[in-house]
Scaffold this motif. Structure first.
Motif, PDB file in Angstrom:
ATOM      1  N   LYS A  19       0.790  -1.297   0.173  1.00 14.10           N
ATOM      2  CA  LYS A  19       0.169  -0.118  -0.014  1.00 14.10           C
ATOM      3  C   LYS A  19       0.846   1.246   0.016  1.00 14.10           C
ATOM      4  O   LYS A  19       0.480   2.523  -0.130  1.00 14.10           O
ATOM      5  N   GLY A  20       2.156   1.045   0.069  1.00 15.31           N
ATOM      6  CA  GLY A  20       2.904   2.265   0.052  1.00 15.31           C
ATOM      7  C   GLY A  20       3.247   2.662   1.601  1.00 15.31           C
ATOM      8  O   GLY A  20       2.534   2.829   2.424  1.00 15.31           O
ATOM      9  N   CYS A  21       4.546   3.003   1.958  1.00 11.51           N
ATOM     10  CA  CYS A  21       4.999   3.501   3.034  1.00 11.51           C
ATOM     11  C   CYS A  21       4.232   4.933   3.388  1.00 11.51           C
ATOM     12  O   CYS A  21       4.127   5.175   4.715  1.00 11.51           O
ATOM     13  N   THR A  22       4.016   5.706   2.648  1.00 16.27           N
ATOM     14  CA  THR A  22       3.462   7.065   2.986  1.00 16.27           C
ATOM     15  C   THR A  22       2.048   6.858   3.448  1.00 16.27           C
ATOM     16  O   THR A  22       1.601   7.509   4.581  1.00 16.27           O
ATOM     17  N   GLU A  23       1.330   6.122   2.670  1.00 15.07           N
ATOM     18  CA  GLU A  23      -0.085   5.873   2.945  1.00 15.07           C
ATOM     19  C   GLU A  23      -0.311   5.118   4.272  1.00 15.07           C
ATOM     20  O   GLU A  23      -1.177   5.305   5.129  1.00 15.07           O
ATOM     21  N   THR A  24       0.794   4.183   4.486  1.00 16.63           N
ATOM     22  CA  THR A  24       0.525   3.468   5.949  1.00 16.63           C
ATOM     23  C   THR A  24       1.573   3.914   7.028  1.00 16.63           C
ATOM     24  O   THR A  24       1.697   3.381   7.931  1.00 16.63           O
ATOM     25  N   ASN A  25       2.019   5.061   6.864  1.00 17.92           N
ATOM     26  CA  ASN A  25       3.091   5.590   7.836  1.00 17.92           C
ATOM     27  C   ASN A  25       4.191   4.593   8.297  1.00 17.92           C
ATOM     28  O   ASN A  25       4.566   4.559   9.437  1.00 17.92           O
ATOM     29  N   GLY A  26       4.860   4.147   7.002  1.00 16.70           N
ATOM     30  CA  GLY A  26       6.069   3.297   7.328  1.00 16.70           C
ATOM     31  C   GLY A  26       5.655   1.623   7.433  1.00 16.70           C
ATOM     32  O   GLY A  26       6.616   1.193   7.975  1.00 16.70           O
ATOM     33  N   HIS A  27       4.501   1.413   7.447  1.00 17.19           N
ATOM     34  CA  HIS A  27       4.329  -0.018   7.554  1.00 17.19           C
ATOM     35  C   HIS A  27       3.451  -0.484   6.221  1.00 17.19           C
ATOM     36  O   HIS A  27       2.360  -0.922   6.430  1.00 17.19           O
ATOM     37  N   PRO A  28       4.305  -0.745   5.308  1.00 18.77           N
ATOM     38  CA  PRO A  28       3.672  -1.114   4.056  1.00 18.77           C
ATOM     39  C   PRO A  28       3.189  -2.462   3.969  1.00 18.77           C
ATOM     40  O   PRO A  28       2.503  -2.647   3.101  1.00 18.77           O
ATOM     41  N   PHE A  29       3.616  -3.366   4.674  1.00 19.47           N
ATOM     42  CA  PHE A  29       3.345  -4.710   4.589  1.00 19.47           C
ATOM     43  C   PHE A  29       2.901  -5.247   6.000  1.00 19.47           C
ATOM     44  O   PHE A  29       2.742  -6.309   6.622  1.00 19.47           O
ATOM     45  N   GLY A  30       2.496  -4.158   6.841  1.00 21.41           N
ATOM     46  CA  GLY A  30       1.792  -4.588   8.200  1.00 21.41           C
ATOM     47  C   GLY A  30       2.945  -4.390   9.156  1.00 21.41           C
ATOM     48  O   GLY A  30       2.700  -4.250  10.466  1.00 21.41           O
ATOM     49  N   GLY A  31       4.361  -4.782   8.963  1.00 25.78           N
ATOM     50  CA  GLY A  31       5.321  -4.610   9.966  1.00 25.78           C
ATOM     51  C   GLY A  31       5.996  -3.358   9.846  1.00 25.78           C
ATOM     52  O   GLY A  31       5.607  -2.437   9.265  1.00 25.78           O
ATOM     53  N   ASP A  32       7.049  -3.160  10.517  1.00 27.53           N
ATOM     54  CA  ASP A  32       7.926  -1.808  10.671  1.00 27.53           C
ATOM     55  C   ASP A  32       9.013  -1.867   9.607  1.00 27.53           C
ATOM     56  O   ASP A  32       9.475  -2.793   9.274  1.00 27.53           O
ATOM     57  N   CYS A  33       9.051  -0.494   8.975  1.00 19.03           N
ATOM     58  CA  CYS A  33      10.100  -0.502   7.945  1.00 19.03           C
ATOM     59  C   CYS A  33      11.300   0.313   8.647  1.00 19.03           C
ATOM     60  O   CYS A  33      10.910   1.329   9.160  1.00 19.03           O
ATOM     61  N   ILE A  34      12.242  -0.181   8.983  1.00 20.32           N
ATOM     62  CA  ILE A  34      13.345   0.327   9.594  1.00 20.32           C
ATOM     63  C   ILE A  34      13.918   1.694   9.063  1.00 20.32           C
ATOM     64  O   ILE A  34      14.180   2.697   9.435  1.00 20.32           O
ATOM     65  N   ALA A  35      13.862   1.676   7.597  1.00 23.52           N
ATOM     66  CA  ALA A  35      14.234   2.864   6.812  1.00 23.52           C
ATOM     67  C   ALA A  35      13.395   4.071   7.173  1.00 23.52           C
ATOM     68  O   ALA A  35      13.696   5.104   7.420  1.00 23.52           O
TER      69      ALA A  35
END
Length: 69
Positions: A19-35
């Motif tokens: 869904k994209g990290c901007t739309e999901t506030n850094g959780h594009p696949f449900g987990g945390d994105c370290i970057a």
């Protein structure tokens, strides 16, 4: 697709499930994105420092294997 860290997602094989990290506030696949977390905490310099520290810690483990013998 907009990203927090500025990466170009056009070539990503997972973009149809993301869904994209901007739309999901850094959780594009449900987990945390370290970057994304690094960029939100302190920007690009914070991310670069984190990445360099992580590489140093990994290299300090001494578990690499030579490519050629």
């Amino acid at each position: 697709m907009k990203t927090i860290c500025g990466i170009d997602c056009k070539g990503c094989n997972f973009k149809s499930n993301c869904k994209g990290c901007t739309e999901t506030n850094g959780h594009p696949f449900g987990g945390d994105c370290i970057a994304a977390e690094c960029y939100k905490s302190g920007g690009e310099n914070y991310f670069i420092a984190y990445k360099e520290r992580l590489i140093e810690e990994f290299n300090a483990l001494g578990i690499f294997r030579p490519l050629y013998r």
